[in-house]
Design a protein around this motif. Structure first.
Motif, PDB file in Angstrom:
ATOM      1  N   ILE A 277     -12.083  -2.663  -3.519  1.00  0.00           N
ATOM      2  CA  ILE A 277     -12.150  -1.985  -4.816  1.00  0.00           C
ATOM      3  C   ILE A 277     -11.114  -0.862  -4.893  1.00  0.00           C
ATOM      4  O   ILE A 277     -11.282   0.093  -5.642  1.00  0.00           O
ATOM      5  CB  ILE A 277     -13.567  -1.427  -5.074  1.00  0.00           C
ATOM      6  CG1 ILE A 277     -13.991  -0.481  -3.933  1.00  0.00           C
ATOM      7  CG2 ILE A 277     -14.572  -2.545  -5.231  1.00  0.00           C
ATOM      8  CD1 ILE A 277     -15.319   0.220  -4.186  1.00  0.00           C
ATOM      9  N   ASN A 278     -10.067  -0.956  -4.111  1.00  0.00           N
ATOM     10  CA  ASN A 278      -8.991   0.038  -4.142  1.00  0.00           C
ATOM     11  C   ASN A 278      -8.216  -0.095  -5.455  1.00  0.00           C
ATOM     12  O   ASN A 278      -7.597  -1.129  -5.723  1.00  0.00           O
ATOM     13  CB  ASN A 278      -8.050  -0.184  -2.949  1.00  0.00           C
ATOM     14  CG  ASN A 278      -6.998   0.907  -2.848  1.00  0.00           C
ATOM     15  OD1 ASN A 278      -6.866   1.764  -3.720  1.00  0.00           O
ATOM     16  ND2 ASN A 278      -6.238   0.868  -1.764  1.00  0.00           N
ATOM     17  N   PRO A 279      -8.195   0.931  -6.298  1.00  0.00           N
ATOM     18  CA  PRO A 279      -7.538   0.802  -7.601  1.00  0.00           C
ATOM     19  C   PRO A 279      -6.028   0.953  -7.557  1.00  0.00           C
ATOM     20  O   PRO A 279      -5.357   0.806  -8.572  1.00  0.00           O
ATOM     21  CB  PRO A 279      -8.171   1.938  -8.419  1.00  0.00           C
ATOM     22  CG  PRO A 279      -8.511   2.988  -7.400  1.00  0.00           C
ATOM     23  CD  PRO A 279      -8.887   2.244  -6.148  1.00  0.00           C
ATOM     24  N   PHE A 280      -5.465   1.251  -6.374  1.00  0.00           N
ATOM     25  CA  PHE A 280      -4.035   1.545  -6.295  1.00  0.00           C
ATOM     26  C   PHE A 280      -3.257   0.486  -5.521  1.00  0.00           C
ATOM     27  O   PHE A 280      -2.132   0.734  -5.104  1.00  0.00           O
ATOM     28  CB  PHE A 280      -3.815   2.917  -5.635  1.00  0.00           C
ATOM     29  CG  PHE A 280      -4.543   4.044  -6.325  1.00  0.00           C
ATOM     30  CD1 PHE A 280      -4.152   4.487  -7.572  1.00  0.00           C
ATOM     31  CD2 PHE A 280      -5.631   4.642  -5.718  1.00  0.00           C
ATOM     32  CE1 PHE A 280      -4.822   5.518  -8.207  1.00  0.00           C
ATOM     33  CE2 PHE A 280      -6.312   5.668  -6.335  1.00  0.00           C
ATOM     34  CZ  PHE A 280      -5.913   6.115  -7.598  1.00  0.00           C
ATOM     35  N   ASP A 281      -3.836  -0.697  -5.276  1.00  0.00           N
ATOM     36  CA  ASP A 281      -3.144  -1.703  -4.467  1.00  0.00           C
ATOM     37  C   ASP A 281      -2.677  -2.901  -5.288  1.00  0.00           C
ATOM     38  O   ASP A 281      -2.302  -3.926  -4.742  1.00  0.00           O
ATOM     39  CB  ASP A 281      -4.035  -2.190  -3.322  1.00  0.00           C
ATOM     40  CG  ASP A 281      -5.309  -2.853  -3.799  1.00  0.00           C
ATOM     41  OD1 ASP A 281      -5.553  -2.836  -5.024  1.00  0.00           O
ATOM     42  OD2 ASP A 281      -6.049  -3.388  -2.959  1.00  0.00           O
ATOM     43  N   GLY A 282      -2.702  -2.792  -6.616  1.00  0.00           N
ATOM     44  CA  GLY A 282      -2.198  -3.856  -7.477  1.00  0.00           C
ATOM     45  C   GLY A 282      -3.260  -4.792  -7.994  1.00  0.00           C
ATOM     46  O   GLY A 282      -3.002  -5.557  -8.933  1.00  0.00           O
TER      47      GLY A 282
END
Length: 352
Positions: A277-282
């Motif tokens: 759920i990482n919002p900064f990995d594309g």
């Protein structure tokens, strides 16, 4: 028969098959049946068993098989749509007794009086005016006998000893005929003026003719659409009430298939699936995501930032001094680390 040499040898040899466990025998059940727990006086399980303890099976993970907890033996998993072992057929969790497969055995339809031993062919029908066809019975049109089907499938409206259309008795289910042209159809049919034929009237809550179902609505993927079975393309087993089994990467919820976001399998309805759920990995919630400051985002990668921002490692940052950029980079790395730590903790709690 024991020879003299065997009699004079010591100790006495074990007699396998006498029902008495002795000497080097692990067991002796008095028979020569394989996979019953004891074979050739050795503890034995079925080849499908994946965890055998002293002749008893406690786990069966072989494809198409399940464990019977009562007998501790592997049995065919009837209902998984896989034909295996002694199964003659397997149409999933379909409980229809009249579709030639019931409880993984071939079975003729209920209008058949005599069925072949393999359940594939009807030999004799229950009702006069019907003839066997495949595993079921159909009416004999043209024999002059008005066939009435007690099961409500193939009842004849008339039978005049011929198969000539438009002579007053025709297979087009015409109620009123004038000069070879149908003017009115029987109930539950409508007149198609282009073909001059009576066709099934869909959505009248009465299933007739070639209709597979009737649910009185126009919902596309609820199991029935235009009086034919209709489910999502991701459905493997479609029935009147909806889907019963989905493809890999989907989960069944209320008879509909929904994509599983987070299983790292990209399926219909998902742009991507990176399992986090990482919002900064594309990729965020299975959709391509570049952040709010990205002006041109392609497949999860930012190619151009908004005015006044600079692209740094795929992230748009404010153009400031090198030290401030380093601090911002450290903060972003810390956010990503915290996000990964949170994901790891959630997964550990789920596993626990």
């Amino acid at each position: 028969m024991l020879d003299l040499q065997s009699i004079n040898s010591f100790p006495c040899p074990d007699i396998c098959g006498d029902g008495i466990t002795s000497g080097l025998e692990e067991c002796d059940d008095g028979n020569n049946i394989q996979f019953d727990g004891c074979y050739d006086c050795k503890l034995d399980c079925q080849v499908q068993c994946t965890k055998c303890i002293r002749g008893l099976c406690y786990e069966c993970l072989t494809y198409g098989w399940i464990i019977n907890i009562d007998t501790l033996q592997c049995i065919e998993n009837c209902g998984d749509s896989i034909v295996i072992g002694s199964e003659e057929c397997d149409d999933g969790y379909n409980l229809d007794e009249n579709d030639n497969c019931f409880q993984c055995k071939r079975l003729c339809r209920n209008d058949c009086k005599t069925c072949s031993s393999n359940g594939n062919t009807c030999l004799e029908c229950k009702v006069v005016g019907f003839k066997p066809q495949s595993y079921f019975c159909v009416n004999i049109c043209g024999d002059g006998y008005l066939a009435v089907d007690p099961f409500g499938r193939n009842t004849e409206e008339c039978d005049d000893f011929n198969l000539i259309d438009n002579d007053g008795c025709s297979s087009i289910f015409c109620l009123t005929c004038l000069n070879g042209k149908c003017l009115q159809c029987i109930d539950h049919y409508y007149l198609d003026t282009k073909s001059n034929k009576c066709l099934e009237l869909c959505n009248d809550n009465i299933k007739v003719g070639n209709e597979a179902c009737e649910d009185m609505n126009t919902l596309l993927y609820d199991g029935c659409y235009n009086c034919q079975l209709s489910c999502q393309p991701s459905c493997l087993n479609c029935q009147v009430n909806g889907c019963l089994q989905c493809q890999v990467g989907f989960q069944l919820i209320q008879n509909k298939c929904h994509n599983i976001c987070g299983d790292e399998l990209v399926v219909t309805g998902e742009d991507c699936d990176d399992g986090n759920i990482n919002p900064f990995d594309g990729c965020h919630f299975c959709q391509f995501h570049c952040g709010p400051n990205c002006q041109l985002c392609v497949s999860g990668g930012c190619l151009r930032c908004q005015l006044g921002l600079k692209l740094f490692n795929g992230v748009c940052l404010i153009q400031q001094s090198e030290n401030i950029q380093i601090i911002q980079q450290d903060n972003l790395s810390q956010q990503n680390y915290m996000s990964q730590s949170y994901i790891k903790k959630c997964r550990q709690q789920i596993n626990d």
